[in-house]
Design a protein around this motif. Structure first.
Motif, PDB file in Angstrom:
ATOM      1  N   ARG A   6      28.424 -72.343  17.862  1.00 31.35           N
ATOM      2  CA  ARG A   6      27.765 -73.643  18.025  1.00 31.35           C
ATOM      3  C   ARG A   6      26.390 -73.481  18.657  1.00 31.35           C
ATOM      4  N   CYS A   7      26.288 -72.599  19.630  1.00 31.23           N
ATOM      5  CA  CYS A   7      25.004 -72.338  20.280  1.00 31.23           C
ATOM      6  C   CYS A   7      24.011 -71.761  19.274  1.00 31.23           C
ATOM      7  N   ARG A   8      24.452 -70.788  18.486  1.00 25.56           N
ATOM      8  CA  ARG A   8      23.583 -70.189  17.458  1.00 25.56           C
ATOM      9  C   ARG A   8      23.145 -71.243  16.448  1.00 25.56           C
ATOM     10  N   ARG A  37      25.869 -64.725  29.745  1.00 30.44           N
ATOM     11  CA  ARG A  37      26.678 -63.498  29.715  1.00 30.44           C
ATOM     12  C   ARG A  37      27.509 -63.403  28.437  1.00 30.44           C
ATOM     13  N   LYS A  38      28.167 -64.494  28.063  1.00 33.98           N
ATOM     14  CA  LYS A  38      29.032 -64.497  26.887  1.00 33.98           C
ATOM     15  C   LYS A  38      28.221 -64.302  25.601  1.00 33.98           C
ATOM     16  N   PHE A  39      27.057 -64.943  25.522  1.00 38.26           N
ATOM     17  CA  PHE A  39      26.195 -64.805  24.350  1.00 38.26           C
ATOM     18  C   PHE A  39      25.784 -63.345  24.186  1.00 38.26           C
ATOM     19  N   GLU A  42      28.777 -61.185  23.025  1.00 34.83           N
ATOM     20  CA  GLU A  42      29.189 -61.404  21.632  1.00 34.83           C
ATOM     21  C   GLU A  42      28.107 -61.064  20.617  1.00 34.83           C
ATOM     22  N   MET A  43      26.846 -61.314  20.975  1.00 35.75           N
ATOM     23  CA  MET A  43      25.753 -61.139  20.016  1.00 35.75           C
ATOM     24  C   MET A  43      24.998 -59.822  20.193  1.00 35.75           C
ATOM     25  N   GLY A  44      25.164 -59.181  21.339  1.00 35.36           N
ATOM     26  CA  GLY A  44      24.461 -57.929  21.581  1.00 35.36           C
ATOM     27  C   GLY A  44      22.990 -58.103  21.913  1.00 35.36           C
ATOM     28  N   MET A  45      22.606 -59.334  22.234  1.00 39.07           N
ATOM     29  CA  MET A  45      21.220 -59.623  22.624  1.00 39.07           C
ATOM     30  C   MET A  45      21.218 -60.882  23.479  1.00 39.07           C
ATOM     31  N   THR A  49      16.056 -63.544  23.218  1.00 41.02           N
ATOM     32  CA  THR A  49      15.759 -62.656  22.086  1.00 41.02           C
ATOM     33  C   THR A  49      16.201 -63.308  20.781  1.00 41.02           C
ATOM     34  N   TYR A  50      17.382 -63.932  20.791  1.00 42.04           N
ATOM     35  CA  TYR A  50      17.879 -64.601  19.588  1.00 42.04           C
ATOM     36  C   TYR A  50      16.949 -65.750  19.189  1.00 42.04           C
TER      37      TYR A  50
END
Length: 107
Positions: A6-8, A37-39, A42-45, A49-50
């Motif tokens: 949802r955030c993405r 922290r969770k982002f 899970e996303m590695g960035m 950065t995203y």
């Protein structure tokens, strides 16, 4: 997780808005710290950065499909300045926005 998805999705749909961690955390029901922290886990960035990657992707579409000045694209996607936009763009694509537009413009 569904919250990170949802955030993405929110970031991708609202790349042309100012995106603050506090607002994103509120959207998914997490604290800022936990979302951050969770982002990253899970996303590695990081979220920032995203956001930069999403905004560069949006700018690529704008560069090739319009004649909008680069400074206006930078401003519309909330980059701090045209030079910050160019630096971020080059970091992600290996080219300046001008080079990218010249090589890929459709009209």
């Amino acid at each position: 997780s569904s919250q990170i998805r949802r955030c993405r999705d929110y970031i991708e749909l609202h790349a042309d808005r100012e995106l603050k961690l506090a607002h994103l955390a509120k959207q998914v029901g997490y604290s800022e710290y936990y979302l951050s922290r969770k982002f990253k886990k899970e996303m590695g960035m990081s979220i920032s950065t995203y956001i930069k990657l999403v905004r560069v992707e949006h700018s690529k579409m704008m560069l090739v499909s319009s004649g909008i000045p680069i400074s206006q694209i930078a401003d519309s996607l909330h980059f701090a300045s045209s030079s910050h936009f160019s630096e971020s763009f080059r970091e992600v694509t290996g080219k300046t926005p001008q080079q990218y537009r010249a090589e890929n413009q459709k009209f």
